[in-house]
Enzyme design. Structure first.
Site, PDB file in Angstrom:
ATOM      1  CB  ILE A   1      -6.527  -1.706  -2.559  1.00 60.25           C
ATOM      2  CG1 ILE A   1      -5.695  -0.751  -3.414  1.00 60.25           C
ATOM      3  CG2 ILE A   1      -6.425  -3.125  -3.088  1.00 60.25           C
ATOM      4  CD1 ILE A   1      -4.188  -1.016  -3.314  1.00 60.25           C
TER       5      ILE A   1
ATOM      6  CG  HIS B   1      -8.033   6.751   6.237  1.00 65.15           C
ATOM      7  ND1 HIS B   1      -7.475   6.099   5.160  1.00 65.15           N
ATOM      8  CD2 HIS B   1      -7.272   6.421   7.298  1.00 65.15           C
ATOM      9  CE1 HIS B   1      -6.417   5.407   5.561  1.00 65.15           C
ATOM     10  NE2 HIS B   1      -6.277   5.580   6.861  1.00 65.15           N
TER      11      HIS B   1
ATOM     12  CG  ASP C   1      -2.051  -0.978   1.148  1.00 68.79           C
ATOM     13  OD1 ASP C   1      -2.890  -0.803   0.240  1.00 68.79           O
ATOM     14  OD2 ASP C   1      -2.096  -1.931   1.946  1.00 68.79           O
TER      15      ASP C   1
ATOM     16  CB  CYS D   1      -4.833   7.754  -0.629  1.00 69.84           C
ATOM     17  SG  CYS D   1      -6.545   7.675  -0.222  1.00 69.84           S
TER      18      CYS D   1
ATOM     19  NE  ARG E   1      -6.454   0.679   8.624  1.00 70.19           N
ATOM     20  CZ  ARG E   1      -6.075   0.631   7.344  1.00 70.19           C
ATOM     21  NH1 ARG E   1      -5.187   1.486   6.892  1.00 70.19           N
ATOM     22  NH2 ARG E   1      -6.585  -0.268   6.532  1.00 70.19           N
TER      23      ARG E   1
ATOM     24  NE  ARG F   1      -0.566   1.765   4.091  1.00 70.73           N
ATOM     25  CZ  ARG F   1      -1.075   2.890   3.634  1.00 70.73           C
ATOM     26  NH1 ARG F   1      -2.355   3.129   3.794  1.00 70.73           N
ATOM     27  NH2 ARG F   1      -0.328   3.798   3.024  1.00 70.73           N
TER      28      ARG F   1
ATOM     29  CD  GLU G   1      -4.325  11.790   2.527  1.00 70.63           C
ATOM     30  OE1 GLU G   1      -4.553  12.965   2.217  1.00 70.63           O
ATOM     31  OE2 GLU G   1      -5.171  10.883   2.412  1.00 70.63           O
ATOM     32  CG  ASP G   2      -2.812   6.611   4.599  1.00 73.69           C
ATOM     33  OD1 ASP G   2      -3.586   7.488   5.025  1.00 73.69           O
ATOM     34  OD2 ASP G   2      -3.115   5.809   3.706  1.00 73.69           O
TER      35      ASP G   2
END
Ligand code: CIR
Length: 259
Positions: free
Chosen positions: A248, A167, A64, A254, A137, A89, A69-70
């Site tokens: 996904i 999110h 991923d 993102c 998350r 991740r 962005e995460d």
């Protein structure tokens, strides 16, 4: 005004990215070659809007990892490396760090530490305020650490619950000029009552994650009602095909860090 973005090329392992299959049939996997084309087009669009894009190499260890962005949240005065909640991740936080170091000094870079968790998809900026979604998350402790960091730099933050899925920014997105696209549930939240909220048709839920860049709004391809709403708000729009990332749970914001 955004001047830079950090993106990352999709890896072949993308087909094993985490998915709730919320937007597709269970078992439907991204087509890697098409994902690469869509990614390249996305970078081109950002460049056409004046951003200098650092497009990182693919990393097969993290399916991923094209969703930059995460693992970080960036702003003018500091950068926060998050602590992604899922095992597959979490290591992305180490991999994004060298890119962040290119733009921020050591004393501007901070880390969310366990037991705090956070992913950038849960952080929505409005002016100098950050709404942090509490989700599967991002937890209270992650949000607390984030608040402690950003307040030192003159920003503020507050939390809102994420009750519908992954999110926060899948359910509420700020398009500047006081305009916010929301779901029916977010529409009722006190925290957002002063915004000009536009409720998006549940059929077009995925298109809430449209993306404001320097006056223009990028809209995912295939959501005519949302596209019309954004046009009616007066924004120039650019359609971007994200069909392979959608499989996904990935959408427009993102795919980059913008600053
Ligand atoms: C995940 O489940 O983590 C990825 N498959 C999708 C991440 C999407 N990121 C975002 O909304 N910021």
């Amino acid at each position: 005004m955004f001047t830079r973005a950090i993106s990352k090329k999709p890896c072949r392992a993308l087909i094993d990215g985490i998915t709730t299959a919320q937007f597709v049939e269970p078992g439907e996997k991204p087509d890697y070659d098409l994902a690469v084309k869509q990614h390249d087009k996305y970078v081109e669009v950002l460049e056409s809007l004046g951003l200098e894009v650092l497009d990182l190499d693919a990393d097969e260890r993290y399916p991923d990892s094209c969703f930059t962005e995460d693992p970080a949240v960036v702003m003018e005065r500091c950068a926060v490396i998050t602590n992604p909640a899922t095992d597959s991740r979490n290591g992305e936080k180490e991999e994004i760090l060298p890119a962040i170091r290119k733009f921020y000094a050591d004393d501007q870079i901070f880390h969310i530490e366990a037991p705090g968790t956070m992913e950038g998809g849960d952080v929505m900026r409005v002016g100098d305020h950050f709404y942090v979604g509490l989700s599967d998350r991002t937890n209270e402790e992650g949000a607390r650490q984030f608040n402690e960091i950003v307040t030192k730099f003159g920003y503020t933050s507050s939390t809102v619950p994420v009750t519908e899925g992954l999110h926060l920014k899948d359910f509420a997105i700020y398009l500047e000029n006081n305009n916010m696209l929301v779901t029916e549930i977010v529409d009722k939240m006190d925290a957002f009552k002063d915004f000009n909220r536009i409720v998006i048709d549940p059929d077009e839920l995925y298109a809430i994650n449209s993306m404001y860049i320097n006056g223009t709004v990028l809209v995912p391809e295939g959501y005519p009602k949302t596209l019309q709403i954004i046009k009616d708000l007066g924004y120039p729009t650019i359609l971007v095909d994200t069909s392979e990332f959608r499989k996904i749970d990935g959408s427009l914001t993102c795919l980059s860090l913008r600053f």
